[in-house]
Design a protein around this motif. Structure first.
Motif, PDB file in Angstrom:
ATOM      1  N   TRP A 180       0.838  -1.212   0.000  1.00  0.00           N
ATOM      2  CA  TRP A 180       0.000   0.000   0.000  1.00  0.00           C
ATOM      3  C   TRP A 180       0.872   1.261   0.000  1.00  0.00           C
ATOM      4  O   TRP A 180       0.601   2.229  -0.711  1.00  0.00           O
ATOM      5  CB  TRP A 180      -0.905  -0.026   1.220  1.00  0.00           C
ATOM      6  N   GLY A 181       1.930   1.235   0.789  1.00  0.00           N
ATOM      7  CA  GLY A 181       2.786   2.406   0.888  1.00  0.00           C
ATOM      8  C   GLY A 181       3.488   2.759  -0.401  1.00  0.00           C
ATOM      9  O   GLY A 181       3.840   3.921  -0.625  1.00  0.00           O
ATOM     10  N   ASN A 182       3.685   1.768  -1.289  1.00  0.00           N
ATOM     11  CA  ASN A 182       4.365   2.015  -2.558  1.00  0.00           C
ATOM     12  C   ASN A 182       3.403   2.174  -3.731  1.00  0.00           C
ATOM     13  O   ASN A 182       3.847   2.370  -4.871  1.00  0.00           O
ATOM     14  CB  ASN A 182       5.323   0.858  -2.864  1.00  0.00           C
TER      15      ASN A 182
END
Length: 261
Positions: A180-182
């Motif tokens: 999700w963070g990327n």
């Protein structure tokens, strides 16, 4: 007989106690629903349980968070979006929904439609694919529904499992959080591939919808007629449209153009 009015502090305490009791009841009810559903699925290969039933039950039982991983399976995409779009049962407070998609998922238009109508949903696109994550639903950090394999008619059920082991669930949650963070927010993701910027795509689609001739549209875009027609062909190919009318319809479905009421 005493006519004293209860202090505001006493009223606040009672209200707090009642709200806490309500939350406990709602939590117990949703957990009971999930347990009943799992009992009804027992003895049957989970991959054979109708996908819409599994998704609808688990999403409806969520209390805090729903994480979604979609890789392009059309049935899974429709089932998840329909479950999220349906009004929740009872007075349960809204959950936080995070949807992580591969780029092919956007072709159906269901995800973009959900993003326009449901402010709970935060959607991100993983352009490089999801090699480590199968299609999944992550519910409240407590249970994960995993699905692999085909789900098309005539090809047999996909493989599915319901994971409740805390360590495994925690590992899957961490994998989801890392991916999700990327990932790229849906609003920032290119609406169409190719060399055209989103603004140019919208201007061309609007010209097609309003019925401008190619000559007029090319002048407005300040490009040659040949270049404009090449752009139109590129957009139609990206939309999978066989006609300019169909391109306009699909552009509205995908949120590239606002619908006209």
């Amino acid at each position: 007989m005493s006519t004293e009015t209860p202090s505001s502090g006493a009223i606040d305490y009672v209200e707090h106690a009642l709200l806490a009791a309500r939350d406990l009841i709602e939590s117990t009810v949703t957990r009971h629903r999930r347990e009943l559903a799992q009992d009804s699925w027992a003895g049957t290969a989970l991959g054979k349980v109708p996908l819409a039933e599994v998704v609808d039950t688990l999403v409806d039982c969520a209390e805090r968070t729903v994480g979604v991983v979609l890789s392009g399976d059309e049935e899974q995409t429709r089932a998840v979006c329909a479950a999220l779009a349906r009004p929740v049962r009872g007075a349960r407070r809204a959950v936080v929904v995070r949807m992580l998609c591969e780029e092919p998922v956007l072709a159906s238009g269901a995800v973009r439609a959900l993003a326009r109508t449901d402010p709970r949903c935060e959607i991100r696109i993983c352009d490089g694919g999801l090699p480590a994550l199968p299609e999944a639903l992550l519910i409240d950090g407590e249970v994960v529904y995993l699905r692999r394999g085909p789900s098309e008619p005539g090809r047999g059920p996909g493989q599915a499992s319901l994971v409740e082991d805390p360590a495994t669930v925690r590992a899957l949650e961490m994998m989801f959080a890392g991916t999700w963070g990327n990932a790229v927010a849906l609003a920032d993701y290119p609406r169409l591939g190719g060399r055209l910027c989103p603004d140019s795509v919208r201007r061309i689609l609007e010209c097609l919808r309003t019925g401008h001739t190619d000559e007029v549209a090319a002048r407005q875009m300040q490009v040659s007629l040949r270049t404009y027609r090449r752009y139109v062909a590129e957009i139609m190919r990206e939309l999978g449209a066989n006609s300019r009318f169909q391109a306009g319809v699909r552009a509205v479905e995908m949120g590239l153009l606002p619908s006209r009421h």
